[in-house]
Scaffold this motif. Structure first.
Motif, PDB file in Angstrom:
ATOM      1  N   VAL A  71      13.265   0.596  -2.149  1.00 47.87           N
ATOM      2  CA  VAL A  71      13.274  -0.772  -1.620  1.00 47.87           C
ATOM      3  C   VAL A  71      14.650  -1.096  -1.048  1.00 47.87           C
ATOM      4  N   ILE A  72      15.707  -0.760  -1.764  1.00 44.86           N
ATOM      5  CA  ILE A  72      17.066  -1.014  -1.270  1.00 44.86           C
ATOM      6  C   ILE A  72      17.270  -0.313   0.069  1.00 44.86           C
ATOM      7  N   GLY A  73      16.826   0.921   0.193  1.00 43.78           N
ATOM      8  CA  GLY A  73      16.953   1.656   1.454  1.00 43.78           C
ATOM      9  C   GLY A  73      16.228   0.961   2.591  1.00 43.78           C
ATOM     10  N   ASP A  74      15.034   0.446   2.319  1.00 44.33           N
ATOM     11  CA  ASP A  74      14.270  -0.263   3.351  1.00 44.33           C
ATOM     12  C   ASP A  74      14.906  -1.604   3.705  1.00 44.33           C
ATOM     13  N   VAL A  75      15.405  -2.318   2.698  1.00 45.77           N
ATOM     14  CA  VAL A  75      16.051  -3.611   2.939  1.00 45.77           C
ATOM     15  C   VAL A  75      17.306  -3.423   3.787  1.00 45.77           C
ATOM     16  N   LYS A  76      18.048  -2.350   3.556  1.00 45.70           N
ATOM     17  CA  LYS A  76      19.259  -2.070   4.331  1.00 45.70           C
ATOM     18  C   LYS A  76      18.975  -1.920   5.827  1.00 45.70           C
ATOM     19  N   THR A  93       8.652  -9.502   6.236  1.00 49.61           N
ATOM     20  CA  THR A  93       8.963  -8.070   6.314  1.00 49.61           C
ATOM     21  C   THR A  93       9.382  -7.542   4.952  1.00 49.61           C
ATOM     22  N   ILE A  94      10.217  -8.298   4.244  1.00 51.12           N
ATOM     23  CA  ILE A  94      10.651  -7.893   2.902  1.00 51.12           C
ATOM     24  C   ILE A  94       9.438  -7.780   1.988  1.00 51.12           C
ATOM     25  N   TYR A  95       8.562  -8.785   2.030  1.00 53.53           N
ATOM     26  CA  TYR A  95       7.397  -8.800   1.145  1.00 53.53           C
ATOM     27  C   TYR A  95       6.482  -7.602   1.368  1.00 53.53           C
ATOM     28  N   GLU A  96       6.436  -7.096   2.596  1.00 49.82           N
ATOM     29  CA  GLU A  96       5.557  -5.975   2.928  1.00 49.82           C
ATOM     30  C   GLU A  96       6.112  -4.615   2.489  1.00 49.82           C
ATOM     31  N   ILE A  97       7.361  -4.563   2.047  1.00 50.53           N
ATOM     32  CA  ILE A  97       7.959  -3.301   1.591  1.00 50.53           C
ATOM     33  C   ILE A  97       7.276  -2.855   0.307  1.00 50.53           C
TER      34      ILE A  97
END
Length: 76
Positions: free
Chosen positions: A17-22, A57-61
């Motif tokens: 999740v951190i990688g995707d949020v970055k 977008t965050i919620y869809e991760i």
């Protein structure tokens, strides 16, 4: 527009999740916390619509359980 957004994450997917949020350009800071939320992020957007899109977008991760945005009204 700015929001301070809490993100609740499944512990086994935290680093994914951190990688995707970055990768989200509107997110300027990511904090790993021991408080109410696993992560807290600062989101800067040009409009409320863009801010909403970032939160969606965050919620869809995969691994994100909950997104809790607080829109900044004023800096004191």
């Amino acid at each position: 527009f700015v929001s301070i957004t809490g993100i609740d994450v499944e512990s086994e997917r935290m680093w994914e999740v951190i990688g995707d949020v970055k990768k989200i350009k509107s997110i300027k800071s990511i904090y790993l916390t021991s408080g109410e939320h696993t992560l807290v992020v600062e989101v800067f957007a040009e409009s409320l619509n863009e801010l909403s899109n970032v939160h969606n977008t965050i919620y869809e991760i995969k691994g994100v359980r909950k997104v809790c945005p607080s829109i900044v009204l004023d800096v004191i």
